[in-house]
Design a protein around this motif. Structure first.
Motif, PDB file in Angstrom:
ATOM      1  N   VAL A 144      74.543 -50.182  89.895  1.00  0.00           N
ATOM      2  CA  VAL A 144      73.713 -49.618  90.963  1.00  0.00           C
ATOM      3  C   VAL A 144      74.146 -48.166  91.155  1.00  0.00           C
ATOM      4  N   VAL A 145      73.241 -47.237  90.897  1.00  0.00           N
ATOM      5  CA  VAL A 145      73.520 -45.805  91.038  1.00  0.00           C
ATOM      6  C   VAL A 145      72.570 -45.237  92.075  1.00  0.00           C
ATOM      7  N   THR A 146      73.120 -44.673  93.154  1.00  0.00           N
ATOM      8  CA  THR A 146      72.295 -44.178  94.258  1.00  0.00           C
ATOM      9  C   THR A 146      72.701 -42.764  94.623  1.00  0.00           C
ATOM     10  N   ASN A 147      71.717 -41.874  94.640  1.00  0.00           N
ATOM     11  CA  ASN A 147      71.922 -40.501  95.080  1.00  0.00           C
ATOM     12  C   ASN A 147      71.438 -40.384  96.522  1.00  0.00           C
ATOM     13  N   TYR A 148      72.356 -40.108  97.443  1.00  0.00           N
ATOM     14  CA  TYR A 148      71.997 -39.974  98.851  1.00  0.00           C
ATOM     15  C   TYR A 148      71.718 -38.518  99.227  1.00  0.00           C
ATOM     16  N   ALA A 156      66.490 -35.113  93.869  1.00  0.00           N
ATOM     17  CA  ALA A 156      66.887 -35.915  92.716  1.00  0.00           C
ATOM     18  C   ALA A 156      67.853 -35.133  91.835  1.00  0.00           C
ATOM     19  N   ALA A 157      68.839 -35.840  91.300  1.00  0.00           N
ATOM     20  CA  ALA A 157      69.814 -35.232  90.390  1.00  0.00           C
ATOM     21  C   ALA A 157      69.648 -35.847  89.007  1.00  0.00           C
ATOM     22  N   LEU A 205      77.634 -51.532  76.745  1.00  0.00           N
ATOM     23  CA  LEU A 205      77.768 -52.630  77.710  1.00  0.00           C
ATOM     24  C   LEU A 205      76.842 -53.784  77.314  1.00  0.00           C
ATOM     25  N   SER A 206      77.350 -54.651  76.486  1.00  0.00           N
ATOM     26  CA  SER A 206      76.514 -55.719  75.926  1.00  0.00           C
ATOM     27  C   SER A 206      76.159 -56.794  76.944  1.00  0.00           C
ATOM     28  N   ASN A 207      76.905 -56.880  78.058  1.00  0.00           N
ATOM     29  CA  ASN A 207      76.626 -57.912  79.063  1.00  0.00           C
ATOM     30  C   ASN A 207      75.813 -57.403  80.251  1.00  0.00           C
ATOM     31  N   LEU A 208      75.415 -56.139  80.229  1.00  0.00           N
ATOM     32  CA  LEU A 208      74.701 -55.553  81.356  1.00  0.00           C
ATOM     33  C   LEU A 208      73.337 -56.225  81.528  1.00  0.00           C
ATOM     34  N   LYS A 209      73.107 -56.756  82.734  1.00  0.00           N
ATOM     35  CA  LYS A 209      71.873 -57.499  82.999  1.00  0.00           C
ATOM     36  C   LYS A 209      70.941 -56.807  83.990  1.00  0.00           C
ATOM     37  N   ARG A 210      71.517 -56.024  84.920  1.00  0.00           N
ATOM     38  CA  ARG A 210      70.695 -55.445  85.988  1.00  0.00           C
ATOM     39  C   ARG A 210      71.087 -53.996  86.223  1.00  0.00           C
ATOM     40  N   ILE A 211      70.077 -53.124  86.252  1.00  0.00           N
ATOM     41  CA  ILE A 211      70.293 -51.699  86.530  1.00  0.00           C
ATOM     42  C   ILE A 211      69.371 -51.302  87.673  1.00  0.00           C
ATOM     43  N   ARG A 212      69.952 -50.641  88.661  1.00  0.00           N
ATOM     44  CA  ARG A 212      69.155 -50.073  89.764  1.00  0.00           C
ATOM     45  C   ARG A 212      69.520 -48.602  89.922  1.00  0.00           C
ATOM     46  N   LEU A 213      68.539 -47.716  89.749  1.00  0.00           N
ATOM     47  CA  LEU A 213      68.736 -46.272  89.852  1.00  0.00           C
ATOM     48  C   LEU A 213      67.873 -45.744  90.986  1.00  0.00           C
ATOM     49  N   GLU A 214      68.464 -44.917  91.855  1.00  0.00           N
ATOM     50  CA  GLU A 214      67.710 -44.362  92.981  1.00  0.00           C
ATOM     51  C   GLU A 214      67.910 -42.850  93.061  1.00  0.00           C
ATOM     52  N   GLN A 215      66.805 -42.156  93.113  1.00  0.00           N
ATOM     53  CA  GLN A 215      66.710 -40.710  93.273  1.00  0.00           C
ATOM     54  C   GLN A 215      67.490 -39.949  92.206  1.00  0.00           C
ATOM     55  N   VAL A 216      67.206 -40.311  90.969  1.00  0.00           N
ATOM     56  CA  VAL A 216      67.771 -39.583  89.836  1.00  0.00           C
ATOM     57  C   VAL A 216      66.657 -39.319  88.828  1.00  0.00           C
ATOM     58  N   LYS A 245      66.736 -56.936  84.261  1.00  0.00           N
ATOM     59  CA  LYS A 245      66.012 -56.326  85.386  1.00  0.00           C
ATOM     60  C   LYS A 245      66.302 -54.834  85.428  1.00  0.00           C
ATOM     61  N   LEU A 246      65.233 -54.032  85.601  1.00  0.00           N
ATOM     62  CA  LEU A 246      65.346 -52.584  85.718  1.00  0.00           C
ATOM     63  C   LEU A 246      64.599 -52.137  86.963  1.00  0.00           C
ATOM     64  N   SER A 247      65.317 -51.480  87.890  1.00  0.00           N
ATOM     65  CA  SER A 247      64.708 -50.990  89.134  1.00  0.00           C
ATOM     66  C   SER A 247      64.859 -49.481  89.190  1.00  0.00           C
ATOM     67  N   LEU A 248      63.743 -48.786  89.384  1.00  0.00           N
ATOM     68  CA  LEU A 248      63.727 -47.325  89.460  1.00  0.00           C
ATOM     69  C   LEU A 248      63.089 -46.934  90.789  1.00  0.00           C
ATOM     70  N   VAL A 249      63.878 -46.347  91.678  1.00  0.00           N
ATOM     71  CA  VAL A 249      63.421 -46.007  93.018  1.00  0.00           C
ATOM     72  C   VAL A 249      63.524 -44.492  93.207  1.00  0.00           C
ATOM     73  N   MET A 250      62.418 -43.852  93.528  1.00  0.00           N
ATOM     74  CA  MET A 250      62.373 -42.407  93.734  1.00  0.00           C
ATOM     75  C   MET A 250      62.939 -41.640  92.546  1.00  0.00           C
ATOM     76  N   CYS A 251      62.766 -42.189  91.369  1.00  0.00           N
ATOM     77  CA  CYS A 251      63.252 -41.529  90.161  1.00  0.00           C
ATOM     78  C   CYS A 251      62.194 -40.573  89.627  1.00  0.00           C
ATOM     79  N   HIS A 252      62.656 -39.481  89.057  1.00  0.00           N
ATOM     80  CA  HIS A 252      61.759 -38.451  88.550  1.00  0.00           C
ATOM     81  C   HIS A 252      61.702 -38.506  87.019  1.00  0.00           C
TER      82      HIS A 252
END
Length: 815
Positions: free
Chosen positions: A583-587, A591-592, A603-614, A631-638
């Motif tokens: 989970v990576v979040t830019n407060y 966007a950065a 990372l062969s076991n990575l199952k879920r990624i959540r990126l916010e404002q990047v 699962k891939l979640s992209l929130v306010m991503c550019h």
């Protein structure tokens, strides 16, 4: 005189015929010349309004019914004019009668266009504004713009419904604010005393709102971003957010903006939760502006900044009232009622702290007397502690200990909340991702939300839902957030830190600048066994990571507040072989760019990624294969469209097992990458608040395993692909807030597995295809009244169908 006609439309055609008949009659029926001339002038005057009426109806795609009355009047008028042309000069009775009817026709038209049309235009405009507001647009005198959640609001949220002990402080603070002497006030008290609640109640007080025409409310917190706060204030004031050169420039421009605001009325600026050591921050707000007052809340006093108002702890009587409200069921139900002495003793142990009274009270709600006595014993163990916040923590600890006996998982979930920054919204979806892997909860989030509700019922957190109909969509939690008092967060971190660092299950690191904790910089680092790792950095961090060995970490939370252009993922992630959740979040305000993204390929076991404002330069290249990502979640991503378009590897090759995609508030997403349609394992696709997305790709029909499709508040989407008929496993479809959708695909009847259809706030929808009668398994349609009418003629053919028309809660105070 030639008129600009309403070309092709029924209204335009009828109007044209009437005007032509009047012109013709003036040459033939001179006996009515004065009446016809007056009618002709009226028709010329209303022609622009007819054009406007047609435009507004086209924008809302309204049916002809809205204009039928006017069309009928125009048709009857044309018949009347033709009759006038045939009247004999000697027929005085008909001349008198038709002259009166021409006058009546003119009066009818004037009434419609002076009264009824204006009302309709106002109603249509209001509908547009309400729809925009419901889809999280903002409206100002500059027009319509999109307000992102990350920018935050400078409005105080509602205070709790039940409050005690604040009437006198509120009255005294209003007296201070309403007099000319005090321009800066510091409300000071220990943590958990109700300072924030008092400030929110002050902002919502009717007398305060009448006295101050402008009220700004900002939460500052321990780690603040001055430029980010000032940008929020500009945004809230409906002014263009400038590009500041530095902090000094930002402060100077803020002062100018506040001076402009006070020209139209008094202004109150509330700075909540200002921490010790923030003197330099407060000097930035030493404005000498007539009509502007600043109030701060803090655990400390700042005598150089302003006058101090010391908020007292609750009196014994108020403390009893608050505790009873939290602890004792209104109907008196429970295993057995505690005695008055036991209640009074526990209340006294809570020392008058509202937070402690509420949290301890909720932990005892409906519990047997034995649990009450056990809690009292735990509270009594800390009676020798003299520091007030230690006393409060002791009270809160007793409530946390109560979770041990009843539900260990609840305590684990509570402890995890310390992984997120203070005073920030925690997305429920991020917790669902974390807990699905760390605690093996269900991947759909049902148990996670249940745990959040249980913790909320114990006053250990606040569960906030920003979409007023979100509870109707039981499979979607994109609009649910968690807020937590900073003392409760401190308690979670305190508990996590009780064990030696090498044995901690949670490693929570808050960095200031580039200052690393001593253990991290040692040549021989301790062997860390944490399963959950959280690293928070501020705007001074340079992304210069030192190595760290985290062999057991399964979830990594990276929180940053970046004012620079880039944020680099740490190289040590390559060795995190067990990592399942990122989970990576830019407060920060903007966007950065997220760099070093290639570390994820290890990372062969990575199952879920959540990126916010990047923003991400590229997602898919020959070295990137996330074969187990689900699962891939992209929130306010550019630039996510560009990221996939610039791929050197096909999306299905990079993400062969992806089951769920969530895209929210990615406002530069113009089209969905075609490669998404080849993700044959995909079960859920959610796209919301993407206001430049105009259509879904036709290839979406290839997603044979898709069960949930959400296209919500995408205001430019005007239709759904015909290929949707091939989505035979689709059970939930949500098009809420898609303003321009006019009709559903003809093939919708082929969605034989469809159970739920959400279609609120779709004003353009005017018809349903006959194939909807084939949706025999459809159980619920959630919609507005107008859309419900379209379904009513099919309900007798769909025996399992229930139409749900929830009450629309519209608050026009924002206008």
């Amino acid at each position: 005189m030639a008129l600009e006609l309403v070309g092709g439309a029924a209204l335009g055609a009828v109007f044209e015929k009437l005007f032509a008949a009047v012109e013709d009659a003036r040459t033939k029926a001179t006996k009515f010349d004065s009446s016809l001339k007056k009618l002709e002038e009226t028709l010329k005057s209303i022609n622009p309004s007819i054009l406007e009426m047609k435009r507004m109806n086209d924008q809302l795609d309204r049916s002809k019914e809205d204009m039928e009355k006017l069309i009928q009047i125009l048709k009857d008028g044309e018949k009347l004019i033709h009759k006038c042309s045939k009247v004999s000069c000697c027929n005085y009775f008909k001349k008198w009668r038709y002259a009166n009817e021409i006058e009546a026709l003119e009066d009818s038209l004037l009434k419609i266009f002076q009264v009824e049309l204006q009302a309709q235009l106002s109603r249509n405009n209001m509908q547009i504004l309400v729809l925009l507001k419901s889809n999280r647009f903002s409206w100002s005198n500059k027009g319509v713009s999109v307000k992102y959640e990350s920018l935050g609001s400078c409005e105080a949220t509602d205070p709790p419904a039940f409050m005690v002990g604040l009437d006198v402080p509120l009255k005294e603070l209003k007296r201070w604010l309403f007099t000319d002497g005090e321009s800066r006030i510091v409300v000071s008290a220990p943590g958990g005393c109700g300072k924030t609640t008092l400030a929110k109640r002050l902002c919502h007080d009717q007398q305060v709102k009448e006295y101050f025409q402008h009220i700004f409310y900002v939460t500052v917190s321990k780690t603040f971003n001055l430029i980010g706060i000032i940008k929020k204030l500009f945004w809230h004031s409906d002014e263009q957010v400038p590009g500041f050169q530095n902090e000094e420039d930002a402060v100077n421009q803020l002062e100018l903006m506040l001076k402009r605001k006070v020209e139209s009325g008094r202004l109150l600026l509330v700075l909540d939760d200002v921490w010790s050591g923030s003197e330099s921050f407060l000097t930035k707000f030493n404005f000498q502006i007539s009509g502007c007052k600043v109030l701060i809340t803090s655990r400390n006093e700042f005598p150089k900044f302003g006058s101090t108002y010391n908020l007292k702890l609750l009196s014994e009587e108020d403390a009893k009232t608050l505790f009873r409200h939290s602890a004792i069921p209104e109907d008196g139900s429970g295993s057995s009622m505690p005695g008055e002495d036991l209640v009074n003793t526990i209340v006294r142990r809570c020392k008058g702290f509202p937070l402690a009274l509420e949290v301890v009270g909720r932990s005892l709600h409906g519990q047997p007397v034995e649990i009450w006595r056990s809690t009292l014993m735990k509270l009594s163990e800390g009676q020798s502690i003299v520091n007030s916040e230690d006393e409060l923590r002791n009270c809160l600890q007793s409530s946390l200990d109560a979770l041990d006996d009843k539900d260990i998982m609840l305590k684990e979930c509570f402890m995890d909340l310390g992984s997120f920054p203070e005073d920030q919204k925690i997305p429920a979806t991020a917790l669902i991702d974390m807990w699905a892997e760390l605690h093996k909860l269900d991947k759909d989030g049902i148990y996670a939300i249940s745990n959040l509700q249980k913790l909320c019922s114990r006053n250990l957190l606040n569960l906030v839902v920003t979409r007023n109909d979100a509870n109707e969509i039981d499979w979607c939690y994109n609009d649910a957030f968690v807020m937590q008092h900073d003392l409760l967060r401190d308690l979670a971190i305190y508990q996590s830190n009780q064990e030696p660092i090498e044995k901690r299950k949670r490693l929570i690191v808050d960095l200031t600048g580039n200052r690393l904790p001593e253990w991290w910089t040692k040549e021989n680092q301790p062997q860390l066994s944490a399963r959950l790792v959280s690293i928070s950095t501020d705007e001074m961090f340079s992304s210069s990571w030192c190595n760290m060995q985290l062999p057991e970490a399964e979830a990594l939370i990276l929180n940053f507040n970046q004012t620079e252009n880039k944020y680099e993922l740490p190289e040590f992630m390559k060795q995190m072989d067990k990592l399942k959740v990122l989970v990576v979040t830019n407060y920060g305000f903007c966007a950065a760019e997220l760099t070093n993204f290639s570390v994820l390929s290890s990372l062969s076991n990575l199952k879920r990624i959540r990126l916010e404002q990047v923003s991400i330069p590229t997602l898919c290249n020959t070295s990137m294969e996330l074969k187990n990502l689900e699962k891939l979640s992209l929130v306010m991503c550019h630039k996510i469209g560009q990221a996939f378009a610039s791929s050197t590897i096909q999306i299905p090759e990079m993400l062969p097992n992806l089951r769920e995609i969530n895209i929210d508030y990615c406002n530069d997403l113009v089209e969905l990458p075609e490669g998404f349609c080849d993700l044959v394992q995909l079960n859920k696709l959610s796209i919301s608040n993407c206001h430049k997305l105009s259509a879904l790709p036709e290839g979406i029909g290839k997603l044979a395993n898709l069960e949930v499709l959400r296209v919500s508040a995408c205001t430019l989407v005007s239709k759904l692909p015909d290929s949707m008929g091939s989505l035979h496993k689709l059970s939930v479809l949500d098009i809420t807030g898609c303003l321009r959708i006019r009709k559903m695909p003809k093939q919708i009847g082929e969605l034989r597995g469809l159970r739920e259809l959400h279609m609120r706030r779709c004003p353009g929808l005017r018809e349903l295809p006959p194939s909807v009668t084939l949706l025999v398994d459809l159980e619920r349609v959630i919609c507005d009244e107008e859309t419900a009418q379209l379904w009513e003629c099919y309900t007798h053919l769909l025996p399992n169908l229930t139409l749900s028309v929830p009450e629309e809660i519209i608050n026009l105070n924002w206008l």
